[in-house]
Scaffold this motif. Structure first.
Motif, PDB file in Angstrom:
ATOM      1  N   VAL A 117      37.306  15.118  50.056  1.00 37.37           N
ATOM      2  CA  VAL A 117      36.831  14.196  51.088  1.00 37.37           C
ATOM      3  C   VAL A 117      37.674  12.920  51.136  1.00 37.37           C
ATOM      4  CG1 VAL A 117      34.879  12.712  51.730  1.00 37.37           C
ATOM      5  CG2 VAL A 117      34.495  15.116  51.170  1.00 37.37           C
ATOM      6  N   ILE A 118      37.974  12.333  49.989  1.00 27.98           N
ATOM      7  CA  ILE A 118      38.687  11.043  49.992  1.00 27.98           C
ATOM      8  C   ILE A 118      40.094  11.155  50.592  1.00 27.98           C
ATOM      9  CG2 ILE A 118      39.503  11.084  47.586  1.00 27.98           C
ATOM     10  CD1 ILE A 118      38.219   8.010  49.554  1.00 27.98           C
ATOM     11  N   PRO A 119      40.878  12.201  50.332  1.00 23.00           N
ATOM     12  CA  PRO A 119      42.175  12.306  51.025  1.00 23.00           C
ATOM     13  C   PRO A 119      42.013  12.463  52.538  1.00 23.00           C
ATOM     14  CG  PRO A 119      42.140  13.774  49.127  1.00 23.00           C
ATOM     15  CD  PRO A 119      40.748  13.256  49.312  1.00 23.00           C
ATOM     16  N   ALA A 120      40.971  13.177  52.974  1.00 25.90           N
ATOM     17  CA  ALA A 120      40.725  13.338  54.412  1.00 25.90           C
ATOM     18  C   ALA A 120      40.367  11.997  55.046  1.00 25.90           C
ATOM     19  CB  ALA A 120      39.617  14.366  54.651  1.00 25.90           C
ATOM     20  N   ILE A 121      39.582  11.175  54.342  1.00 22.89           N
ATOM     21  CA  ILE A 121      39.260   9.833  54.848  1.00 22.89           C
ATOM     22  C   ILE A 121      40.526   8.987  54.937  1.00 22.89           C
ATOM     23  CG2 ILE A 121      38.090   7.655  54.301  1.00 22.89           C
ATOM     24  CD1 ILE A 121      35.831   9.380  53.071  1.00 22.89           C
ATOM     25  N   ASN A 122      41.350   9.042  53.911  1.00 24.68           N
ATOM     26  CA  ASN A 122      42.571   8.227  53.884  1.00 24.68           C
ATOM     27  C   ASN A 122      43.569   8.633  54.973  1.00 24.68           C
ATOM     28  OD1 ASN A 122      41.757   6.518  51.803  1.00 24.68           O
ATOM     29  ND2 ASN A 122      42.478   7.942  50.236  1.00 24.68           N
ATOM     30  N   LYS A 123      43.452   9.841  55.507  1.00 22.94           N
ATOM     31  CA  LYS A 123      44.316  10.290  56.603  1.00 22.94           C
ATOM     32  C   LYS A 123      43.830   9.781  57.959  1.00 22.94           C
ATOM     33  CE  LYS A 123      45.995  14.501  54.424  1.00 22.94           C
ATOM     34  NZ  LYS A 123      45.932  15.972  54.446  1.00 22.94           N
ATOM     35  N   CYS A 124      42.595   9.306  58.020  1.00 25.91           N
ATOM     36  CA  CYS A 124      42.063   8.782  59.281  1.00 25.91           C
ATOM     37  C   CYS A 124      42.833   7.527  59.679  1.00 25.91           C
ATOM     38  CB  CYS A 124      40.571   8.441  59.143  1.00 25.91           C
ATOM     39  SG  CYS A 124      39.496   9.854  58.865  1.00 25.91           S
ATOM     40  N   ASN A 125      43.157   7.397  60.946  1.00 23.27           N
ATOM     41  CA  ASN A 125      43.852   6.190  61.427  1.00 23.27           C
ATOM     42  C   ASN A 125      43.002   4.950  61.262  1.00 23.27           C
ATOM     43  OD1 ASN A 125      46.199   7.542  62.246  1.00 23.27           O
ATOM     44  ND2 ASN A 125      45.261   8.111  64.184  1.00 23.27           N
ATOM     45  N   ASN A 126      41.695   5.109  61.422  1.00 27.94           N
ATOM     46  CA  ASN A 126      40.776   3.989  61.349  1.00 27.94           C
ATOM     47  C   ASN A 126      39.840   4.180  60.168  1.00 27.94           C
ATOM     48  OD1 ASN A 126      41.323   2.468  63.962  1.00 27.94           O
ATOM     49  ND2 ASN A 126      41.051   4.576  64.682  1.00 27.94           N
ATOM     50  N   HIS A 127      40.105   3.466  59.102  1.00 28.87           N
ATOM     51  CA  HIS A 127      39.225   3.492  57.931  1.00 28.87           C
ATOM     52  C   HIS A 127      39.427   2.207  57.136  1.00 28.87           C
ATOM     53  CE1 HIS A 127      42.948   4.935  56.032  1.00 28.87           C
ATOM     54  NE2 HIS A 127      42.457   4.482  54.907  1.00 28.87           N
ATOM     55  N   PHE A 128      38.382   1.826  56.421  1.00 26.13           N
ATOM     56  CA  PHE A 128      38.470   0.681  55.523  1.00 26.13           C
ATOM     57  C   PHE A 128      37.454   0.850  54.409  1.00 26.13           C
ATOM     58  CE2 PHE A 128      35.402  -0.512  58.798  1.00 26.13           C
ATOM     59  CZ  PHE A 128      34.387  -1.141  58.092  1.00 26.13           C
ATOM     60  N   GLU A 129      37.584   0.003  53.397  1.00 30.85           N
ATOM     61  CA  GLU A 129      36.698   0.036  52.240  1.00 30.85           C
ATOM     62  C   GLU A 129      35.903  -1.259  52.179  1.00 30.85           C
ATOM     63  OE1 GLU A 129      39.173   0.510  48.824  1.00 30.85           O
ATOM     64  OE2 GLU A 129      39.728   2.567  49.336  1.00 30.85           O
ATOM     65  N   ILE A 130      34.725  -1.147  51.607  1.00 30.54           N
ATOM     66  CA  ILE A 130      33.927  -2.329  51.291  1.00 30.54           C
ATOM     67  C   ILE A 130      33.650  -2.268  49.804  1.00 30.54           C
ATOM     68  CG2 ILE A 130      31.715  -3.499  51.605  1.00 30.54           C
ATOM     69  CD1 ILE A 130      31.598  -2.323  54.432  1.00 30.54           C
ATOM     70  N   ILE A 131      34.105  -3.290  49.096  1.00 24.59           N
ATOM     71  CA  ILE A 131      33.803  -3.401  47.667  1.00 24.59           C
ATOM     72  C   ILE A 131      32.426  -4.040  47.558  1.00 24.59           C
ATOM     73  CG2 ILE A 131      34.552  -4.349  45.444  1.00 24.59           C
ATOM     74  CD1 ILE A 131      36.544  -2.329  46.726  1.00 24.59           C
ATOM     75  N   ILE A 132      31.540  -3.396  46.809  1.00 23.37           N
ATOM     76  CA  ILE A 132      30.170  -3.907  46.717  1.00 23.37           C
ATOM     77  C   ILE A 132      29.818  -4.385  45.319  1.00 23.37           C
ATOM     78  CG2 ILE A 132      29.317  -2.612  48.671  1.00 23.37           C
ATOM     79  CD1 ILE A 132      28.104  -0.598  46.822  1.00 23.37           C
TER      80      ILE A 132
END
Length: 173
Positions: free
Chosen positions: A158-173
């Motif tokens: 899942v994480i490599p597929a997310i990283n391939k998305c043009n629009n993605h970001f992370e939120i550190i919680i």
């Protein structure tokens, strides 16, 4: 004309977890104690098993932990259903679904303006995830997500597929 239907981008929100999901009752007890919630266990696998509620004295909020049996995505194990959102619990990650309509651009704007934790709903979600030991959320445009053929729904795929998305970001919680 640029209206909501033309600009709305359905978002995906996921995070890795290390919950013990090997046993339904153990997971329900663990979530109840950590999140300080009354949890009604809802069984999908058997019609002879009766739903059971795990209660905490003094707590009035009740949520549902539903056992999930999915032929389409067998890695889905449970669903913690709360009033405004739900955690879909896979073997090693959680997918978050929010009941209010919010799209990717609006969530990104809230994050960039440091407004996310000022909204009660997101404050509650982030607090619960922190309690469960989660330190990072991954947000992406769902329509860009492609897991690939013959890949199962586990974090390492899942994480490599997310990283391939043009629009993605992370939120550190």
């Amino acid at each position: 004309m640029n209206n909501l239907k033309e600009t709305y981008q359905h978002l995906g929100i996921t995070c890795k977890h290390e919950l013990n999901i090997s046993d339904f009752k153990t997971l329900a007890n663990d979530l109840s104690q950590k999140l300080h919630l009354n949890i009604e266990m809802v069984y999908d696998s058997s019609s002879i098993l009766f739903d059971k509620t795990i209660s905490i004295n003094g707590v009035t909020e009740k949520v549902f932990l539903r056992e999930r049996i999915s032929l389409l995505i067998p890695e889905i194990k449970y669903e913690l259903v709360q009033e405004e959102f739900r955690f879909i619990i896979y073997e090693d990650f959680i997918e978050l679904r929010i009941k209010i309509p919010i799209d990717y651009s609006h969530l990104l704007l809230l994050k960039n303006e440091d407004q996310l934790t000022k909204i009660e709903l997101f404050k509650k979600i982030i607090n619960q995830l922190k309690i469960l030991g989660i330190d990072k959320l991954h947000i992406f445009v769902f329509g860009e997500f492609e897991l690939g053929e013959n890949k199962n729904y586990c974090w390492k795929n899942v994480i490599p597929a997310i990283n391939k998305c043009n629009n993605h970001f992370e939120i550190i919680i």
